[in-house]
Design a protein around this motif. Structure first.
Motif, PDB file in Angstrom:
ATOM      1  N   UNK A   1       0.788  -1.221   0.000  1.00 19.95           N
ATOM      2  CA  UNK A   1       0.000   0.000   0.000  1.00 19.95           C
ATOM      3  C   UNK A   1       0.830   1.286   0.000  1.00 19.95           C
ATOM      4  N   UNK A   2       2.081   1.230   0.442  1.00 18.52           N
ATOM      5  CA  UNK A   2       2.853   2.472   0.583  1.00 18.52           C
ATOM      6  C   UNK A   2       4.353   2.223   0.619  1.00 18.52           C
ATOM      7  N   UNK A   3       5.078   3.272   0.244  1.00 17.34           N
ATOM      8  CA  UNK A   3       6.529   3.301   0.414  1.00 17.34           C
ATOM      9  C   UNK A   3       6.800   4.229   1.592  1.00 17.34           C
ATOM     10  N   UNK A   4       7.629   3.762   2.506  1.00 18.50           N
ATOM     11  CA  UNK A   4       8.002   4.570   3.662  1.00 18.50           C
ATOM     12  C   UNK A   4       9.464   4.946   3.541  1.00 18.50           C
ATOM     13  N   UNK A   5       9.746   6.229   3.736  1.00 21.81           N
ATOM     14  CA  UNK A   5      11.098   6.766   3.663  1.00 21.81           C
ATOM     15  C   UNK A   5      11.414   7.399   5.011  1.00 21.81           C
ATOM     16  N   UNK A   6      12.540   7.009   5.609  1.00 18.84           N
ATOM     17  CA  UNK A   6      12.969   7.616   6.860  1.00 18.84           C
ATOM     18  C   UNK A   6      14.447   7.981   6.732  1.00 18.84           C
ATOM     19  N   UNK A   7      14.753   9.247   6.956  1.00 17.58           N
ATOM     20  CA  UNK A   7      16.128   9.738   6.935  1.00 17.58           C
ATOM     21  C   UNK A   7      16.400  10.339   8.306  1.00 17.58           C
ATOM     22  N   UNK A   8      17.380   9.769   9.009  1.00 14.65           N
ATOM     23  CA  UNK A   8      17.714  10.207  10.364  1.00 14.65           C
ATOM     24  C   UNK A   8      19.188  10.541  10.436  1.00 14.65           C
ATOM     25  N   UNK A   9      19.497  11.694  11.037  1.00 13.85           N
ATOM     26  CA  UNK A   9      20.901  12.044  11.236  1.00 13.85           C
ATOM     27  C   UNK A   9      21.182  12.212  12.726  1.00 13.85           C
ATOM     28  N   UNK A  10      22.463  12.289  13.066  1.00 17.67           N
ATOM     29  CA  UNK A  10      22.856  12.448  14.469  1.00 17.67           C
ATOM     30  C   UNK A  10      23.385  13.863  14.742  1.00 17.67           C
ATOM     31  N   UNK A  11      23.049  14.790  13.876  1.00 16.49           N
ATOM     32  CA  UNK A  11      23.528  16.161  14.030  1.00 16.49           C
ATOM     33  C   UNK A  11      22.617  16.990  14.900  1.00 16.49           C
ATOM     34  N   UNK A  12      22.907  18.279  14.907  1.00 21.61           N
ATOM     35  CA  UNK A  12      22.058  19.170  15.692  1.00 21.61           C
ATOM     36  C   UNK A  12      20.711  19.292  14.987  1.00 21.61           C
ATOM     37  N   UNK A  13      19.653  19.351  15.758  1.00 21.24           N
ATOM     38  CA  UNK A  13      18.316  19.490  15.195  1.00 21.24           C
ATOM     39  C   UNK A  13      18.120  20.908  14.685  1.00 21.24           C
ATOM     40  N   UNK A  14      17.352  21.065  13.623  1.00 21.83           N
ATOM     41  CA  UNK A  14      17.122  22.387  13.030  1.00 21.83           C
ATOM     42  C   UNK A  14      16.536  23.357  14.036  1.00 21.83           C
ATOM     43  N   UNK A  15      15.700  22.878  14.958  1.00 23.45           N
ATOM     44  CA  UNK A  15      15.081  23.791  15.916  1.00 23.45           C
ATOM     45  C   UNK A  15      16.099  24.341  16.897  1.00 23.45           C
ATOM     46  N   UNK A  16      17.244  23.684  17.037  1.00 27.09           N
ATOM     47  CA  UNK A  16      18.282  24.157  17.944  1.00 27.09           C
ATOM     48  C   UNK A  16      19.290  25.059  17.248  1.00 27.09           C
ATOM     49  N   UNK A  17      19.192  25.135  15.934  1.00 27.15           N
ATOM     50  CA  UNK A  17      20.157  25.905  15.163  1.00 27.15           C
ATOM     51  C   UNK A  17      19.788  27.373  15.136  1.00 27.15           C
ATOM     52  N   UNK A  18      20.768  28.264  15.168  1.00 26.96           N
ATOM     53  CA  UNK A  18      20.466  29.676  15.075  1.00 26.96           C
ATOM     54  C   UNK A  18      20.096  30.063  13.647  1.00 26.96           C
ATOM     55  N   UNK A  19      19.407  31.167  13.498  1.00 29.74           N
ATOM     56  CA  UNK A  19      19.150  31.728  12.181  1.00 29.74           C
ATOM     57  C   UNK A  19      18.011  31.051  11.453  1.00 29.74           C
ATOM     58  N   UNK A  20      18.018  31.111  10.109  1.00 28.67           N
ATOM     59  CA  UNK A  20      16.896  30.649   9.301  1.00 28.67           C
ATOM     60  C   UNK A  20      16.519  29.202   9.520  1.00 28.67           C
ATOM     61  N   UNK A  21      17.470  28.333   9.836  1.00 27.99           N
ATOM     62  CA  UNK A  21      17.144  26.911  10.011  1.00 27.99           C
ATOM     63  C   UNK A  21      16.208  26.695  11.182  1.00 27.99           C
ATOM     64  N   UNK A  22      16.115  27.657  12.109  1.00 29.42           N
ATOM     65  CA  UNK A  22      15.269  27.511  13.285  1.00 29.42           C
ATOM     66  C   UNK A  22      13.841  27.971  13.028  1.00 29.42           C
ATOM     67  N   UNK A  23      13.526  28.488  11.861  1.00 31.58           N
ATOM     68  CA  UNK A  23      12.196  29.010  11.592  1.00 31.58           C
ATOM     69  C   UNK A  23      11.184  27.875  11.560  1.00 31.58           C
ATOM     70  N   UNK A  24       9.908  28.166  11.908  1.00 32.80           N
ATOM     71  CA  UNK A  24       8.888  27.123  11.900  1.00 32.80           C
ATOM     72  C   UNK A  24       8.668  26.530  10.519  1.00 32.80           C
ATOM     73  N   UNK A  25       8.997  27.249   9.468  1.00 36.46           N
ATOM     74  CA  UNK A  25       8.795  26.744   8.117  1.00 36.46           C
ATOM     75  C   UNK A  25       9.852  25.734   7.706  1.00 36.46           C
ATOM     76  N   UNK A  26      10.880  25.549   8.523  1.00 30.77           N
ATOM     77  CA  UNK A  26      11.914  24.572   8.206  1.00 30.77           C
ATOM     78  C   UNK A  26      13.183  25.239   7.730  1.00 30.77           C
ATOM     79  N   UNK A  27      14.105  24.452   7.198  1.00 29.71           N
ATOM     80  CA  UNK A  27      15.402  24.956   6.771  1.00 29.71           C
ATOM     81  C   UNK A  27      15.284  25.987   5.650  1.00 29.71           C
ATOM     82  N   UNK A  28      16.361  26.709   5.476  1.00 32.99           N
ATOM     83  CA  UNK A  28      16.439  27.691   4.417  1.00 32.99           C
ATOM     84  C   UNK A  28      16.169  27.025   3.071  1.00 32.99           C
TER      85      UNK A  28
END
Length: 109
Positions: A32-59
């Motif tokens: 019924x579906x294809x599932x895609x999961x991409x996980x990294x061990x870096x800093x989360x975008x919400x913890x990053x300063x600047x545009x990456x921290x915006x609610x709309x997501x990364x730059x």
């Protein structure tokens, strides 16, 4: 094509924003579906300063691979691409990293 673009965008975001040392891409095909999961061990975008921290997501991203609707616009573009196919996408911090998870219905199911 949608799976390719989701993986491509998630990996690009990891390289540009996460400072990750490892990333895992998991693809699962079911009738019924294809599932895609991409996980990294870096800093989360919400913890990053600047545009990456915006609610709309990364730059927003640009480049030759970013063509057509829903391409090259970070998390928002991935979400729009998956929604256009009747699927769902979640993205956000998970513990010490960031995860993008998409479920895309298989055509004809």
């Amino acid at each position: 094509m949608a799976v390719h673009r989701i993986v491509q965008e998630a990996l690009t975001n990891t390289l540009k924003h996460a400072r990750a040392t490892a990333v895992t891409v998991r693809l699962r095909y079911a009738p019924q579906a294809v599932t895609v999961t991409v996980t990294d061990d870096g800093r989360a975008a919400s913890a990053a300063p600047g545009p990456a921290a915006s609610p709309a997501g990364p730059t927003p991203l640009a480049g030759p691979a970013s063509s057509g609707p829903g391409a090259g616009h970070g998390i928002t573009g991935m979400r729009e691409r998956v929604a256009a196919l009747g699927g769902s996408l979640t993205a956000g911090p998970t513990g010490e990293g960031f995860t993008v998870h998409a479920v895309i219905p298989v055509a004809g199911s």
